[in-house]
Write a protein that holds these residues in place. Structure first.
Motif, PDB file in Angstrom:
ATOM      1  N   GLU A 139      88.292  98.916  54.096  1.00 57.39           N
ATOM      2  CA  GLU A 139      87.703 100.253  53.942  1.00 57.39           C
ATOM      3  C   GLU A 139      88.682 101.334  54.372  1.00 57.39           C
ATOM      4  N   ALA A 140      89.399 101.075  55.487  1.00 54.55           N
ATOM      5  CA  ALA A 140      90.376 102.046  55.969  1.00 54.55           C
ATOM      6  C   ALA A 140      91.519 102.208  54.972  1.00 54.55           C
ATOM      7  N   GLY A 141      91.952 101.106  54.374  1.00 55.20           N
ATOM      8  CA  GLY A 141      93.022 101.166  53.388  1.00 55.20           C
ATOM      9  C   GLY A 141      92.620 101.953  52.158  1.00 55.20           C
ATOM     10  N   LEU A 142      91.389 101.746  51.695  1.00 55.92           N
ATOM     11  CA  LEU A 142      90.902 102.490  50.537  1.00 55.92           C
ATOM     12  C   LEU A 142      90.808 103.984  50.843  1.00 55.92           C
ATOM     13  N   ALA A 143      90.312 104.314  52.040  1.00 57.25           N
ATOM     14  CA  ALA A 143      90.185 105.717  52.429  1.00 57.25           C
ATOM     15  C   ALA A 143      91.561 106.381  52.531  1.00 57.25           C
ATOM     16  N   ALA A 144      92.525 105.669  53.132  1.00 57.74           N
ATOM     17  CA  ALA A 144      93.872 106.227  53.275  1.00 57.74           C
ATOM     18  C   ALA A 144      94.525 106.440  51.908  1.00 57.74           C
ATOM     19  N   ALA A 145      94.333 105.487  50.997  1.00 60.12           N
ATOM     20  CA  ALA A 145      94.908 105.625  49.653  1.00 60.12           C
ATOM     21  C   ALA A 145      94.281 106.801  48.917  1.00 60.12           C
ATOM     22  N   ALA A 146      92.960 106.963  49.059  1.00 65.28           N
ATOM     23  CA  ALA A 146      92.279 108.089  48.412  1.00 65.28           C
ATOM     24  C   ALA A 146      92.737 109.417  49.012  1.00 65.28           C
ATOM     25  N   MET A 147      92.942 109.440  50.324  1.00 69.72           N
ATOM     26  CA  MET A 147      93.464 110.642  50.980  1.00 69.72           C
ATOM     27  C   MET A 147      94.846 110.992  50.449  1.00 69.72           C
ATOM     28  N   GLN A 148      95.684 109.971  50.315  1.00 73.68           N
ATOM     29  CA  GLN A 148      97.044 110.203  49.832  1.00 73.68           C
ATOM     30  C   GLN A 148      97.025 110.782  48.419  1.00 73.68           C
ATOM     31  N   THR A 149      96.128 110.260  47.599  1.00 73.04           N
ATOM     32  CA  THR A 149      95.994 110.778  46.227  1.00 73.04           C
ATOM     33  C   THR A 149      95.538 112.239  46.232  1.00 73.04           C
ATOM     34  N   ALA A 150      94.553 112.543  47.075  1.00 73.82           N
ATOM     35  CA  ALA A 150      94.037 113.914  47.152  1.00 73.82           C
ATOM     36  C   ALA A 150      95.108 114.880  47.657  1.00 73.82           C
ATOM     37  N   LEU A 151      95.831 114.488  48.708  1.00 75.51           N
ATOM     38  CA  LEU A 151      96.881 115.351  49.247  1.00 75.51           C
ATOM     39  C   LEU A 151      98.001 115.544  48.227  1.00 75.51           C
ATOM     40  N   GLY A 152      98.307 114.488  47.479  1.00 70.66           N
ATOM     41  CA  GLY A 152      99.332 114.603  46.448  1.00 70.66           C
ATOM     42  C   GLY A 152      98.932 115.577  45.360  1.00 70.66           C
ATOM     43  N   ALA A 153      97.659 115.520  44.954  1.00 70.28           N
ATOM     44  CA  ALA A 153      97.176 116.434  43.915  1.00 70.28           C
ATOM     45  C   ALA A 153      97.204 117.882  44.401  1.00 70.28           C
ATOM     46  N   ILE A 154      96.798 118.110  45.656  1.00 72.16           N
ATOM     47  CA  ILE A 154      96.809 119.469  46.214  1.00 72.16           C
ATOM     48  C   ILE A 154      98.232 119.990  46.310  1.00 72.16           C
ATOM     49  N   ASP A 155      99.151 119.150  46.763  1.00 75.47           N
ATOM     50  CA  ASP A 155     100.547 119.576  46.902  1.00 75.47           C
ATOM     51  C   ASP A 155     101.167 119.898  45.546  1.00 75.47           C
ATOM     52  N   LEU A 156     100.896 119.055  44.557  1.00 76.36           N
ATOM     53  CA  LEU A 156     101.468 119.287  43.229  1.00 76.36           C
ATOM     54  C   LEU A 156     100.971 120.602  42.637  1.00 76.36           C
ATOM     55  N   ALA A 157      99.651 120.833  42.732  1.00 72.27           N
ATOM     56  CA  ALA A 157      99.088 122.074  42.190  1.00 72.27           C
ATOM     57  C   ALA A 157      99.638 123.288  42.934  1.00 72.27           C
ATOM     58  N   SER A 158      99.785 123.179  44.255  1.00 73.05           N
ATOM     59  CA  SER A 158     100.290 124.296  45.060  1.00 73.05           C
ATOM     60  C   SER A 158     101.750 124.573  44.749  1.00 73.05           C
ATOM     61  N   ARG A 159     102.538 123.522  44.598  1.00 70.97           N
ATOM     62  CA  ARG A 159     103.960 123.701  44.307  1.00 70.97           C
ATOM     63  C   ARG A 159     104.168 124.334  42.929  1.00 70.97           C
ATOM     64  N   ASP A 160     103.433 123.836  41.943  1.00 70.82           N
ATOM     65  CA  ASP A 160     103.554 124.396  40.592  1.00 70.82           C
ATOM     66  C   ASP A 160     103.140 125.863  40.562  1.00 70.82           C
ATOM     67  N   LEU A 161     102.044 126.176  41.257  1.00 71.61           N
ATOM     68  CA  LEU A 161     101.573 127.561  41.288  1.00 71.61           C
ATOM     69  C   LEU A 161     102.584 128.462  41.981  1.00 71.61           C
ATOM     70  N   ALA A 162     103.143 127.984  43.094  1.00 71.59           N
ATOM     71  CA  ALA A 162     104.120 128.789  43.834  1.00 71.59           C
ATOM     72  C   ALA A 162     105.345 129.085  42.981  1.00 71.59           C
ATOM     73  N   LEU A 163     105.814 128.079  42.255  1.00 65.97           N
ATOM     74  CA  LEU A 163     106.985 128.285  41.397  1.00 65.97           C
ATOM     75  C   LEU A 163     106.680 129.269  40.273  1.00 65.97           C
ATOM     76  N   ASP A 164     105.477 129.189  39.715  1.00 60.81           N
ATOM     77  CA  ASP A 164     105.088 130.136  38.659  1.00 60.81           C
ATOM     78  C   ASP A 164     105.030 131.559  39.195  1.00 60.81           C
ATOM     79  N   ILE A 165     104.494 131.693  40.417  1.00 52.80           N
ATOM     80  CA  ILE A 165     104.381 133.024  41.010  1.00 52.80           C
ATOM     81  C   ILE A 165     105.763 133.591  41.326  1.00 52.80           C
ATOM     82  N   LYS A 166     106.625 132.772  41.887  1.00 51.92           N
ATOM     83  CA  LYS A 166     107.945 133.273  42.268  1.00 51.92           C
ATOM     84  C   LYS A 166     108.804 133.605  41.050  1.00 51.92           C
TER      85      LYS A 166
END
Length: 332
Positions: free
Chosen positions: A71-98
């Motif tokens: 259960e802990a492994g599944l939760a950690a993997a899901a967290m990693q996926t969520a953080l990756g998606a947030i980072d990717l969207a934030s990075r792309d948006l920041a580059l577009d803005i700059k």
């Protein structure tokens, strides 16, 4: 020598008892042939159940630990996926803005505002990810959603920036909201970070990440600043709107290294969980083999005895049938 004979009723009881005993033996042997283990455990271990009890206790502990690490492994993997998606969207948006600079057209700024709004809503959705019945970013309140819905948060931010006149004022109001009671009451709905969990005999892992983590809040600040550009709650000049977009991009870029560090720390905990799971699996297999060796029987011998018992049962049935057909005339 005086012959001893049995009456009909006594003989019937004797045959029934023999039949029951043979059936019980056949059932026991059938179980042994199928499982490969002794049906009479106490007899197999010579009455000493201590070793078996110790193995069974360890197996129960490891089985429970296997469920926990899984259960802990599944939760950690899901967290990693969520953080990756947030980072990717934030990075792309920041580059577009700059890439827009300070001379963007009204239409372009509106488009970035719409893009920011979508990224903010996607981030809130990612932070409300559930694994099974647990909200993984809600800390020690996993039954609750980690975050309020995006529209509720943005509506609260509309009120917070309503009196702002410049981009700096908007940034200050949004920052104060995320750092103060606004986010604590109207944004984050989870609890404190979870404590360490025992994933091995001497190994622990601790995933302290929640949606209230400073790195996540800083990222949401940048996304919210961009989202305000299309909300209509703040009517700044074109120059001020371009300045606000730039400030949103700066925050997202400056926070990127912190997001990477957060994901790296989570990856370390994932590694510890996976390592402990592998160790537990190996120990579980070893104990299962030890239990099998302790209770194991010779399957060929058991099959031979089962066949012999079945032959005895058939013989008993045949004998009972013949005896039931005896008459006084046949006897005389």
């Amino acid at each position: 020598m005086t012959a001893v004979s049995l009456g009909d009723l006594a003989r019937t009881f004797l045959l029934r008892r023999q039949n029951a005993a043979l059936k019980e033996q056949a059932q026991s042997l059938s179980t042994e042939v199928v499982t490969g283990q002794a049906a009479d455990v106490r007899k197999q271990v010579g009455g000493d159940l201590g070793a078996l009890a110790g193995i069974d206790r360890s197996l129960a502990t490891l089985t429970a630990r296997k469920s926990l690490t899984s259960e802990a492994g599944l939760a950690a993997a899901a967290m990693q996926t969520a953080l990756g998606a947030i980072d990717l969207a934030s990075r792309d948006l920041a580059l577009d803005i700059k890439s827009l600079g300070t001379n963007g057209s009204t239409m372009t700024i509106d488009q970035l505002g719409s893009q920011s709004d979508g990224a903010f809503r996607a981030a809130i959705s990612a932070l409300n990810t559930r694994v099974g019945d647990r909200s993984i970013f809600a800390g020690d309140l996993p039954q609750e959603p980690a975050m309020a819905d995006a529209e509720t948060i943005l509506a609260d931010l509309d009120l917070a920036v309503a009196g702002a006149t410049t981009a700096a004022d908007v940034e200050a109001a949004v920052s104060a909201w995320f750092d103060g009671a606004g986010y604590a009451t109207a944004g984050y709905k989870g609890g404190d970070p979870q404590g360490p969990m025992a994933v091995g005999a001497t190994e622990t892992a601790q995933i302290r990440i929640t949606a209230n983590d400073p790195t996540i809040r800083e990222t949401l600040k940048g996304l919210a600043l961009g989202a305000i550009l299309e909300r209509g709650s703040w009517s700044g000049t074109a120059t001020e709107r371009a300045d606000l977009a730039s400030r949103a991009g700066d925050r997202l870029l400056q926070n990127q290294s912190a997001r990477i560090a957060l994901a790296a720390d989570l990856g370390l905990q994932e590694t510890r969980i996976e390592s402990a799971a592998a160790t537990n699996a190996a120990e579980l297999t070893s104990l299962q083999i030890a239990r099998t060796n302790l209770l194991g029987i010779d399957s060929y011998e058991a099959a031979t005895m089962l066949e012999s018992t079945q032959t005895q049962i058939e013989t008993l049935y045949s004998l009972t049938s013949r005896l039931s057909r005896l008459s006084l005339v046949d006897y005389l």
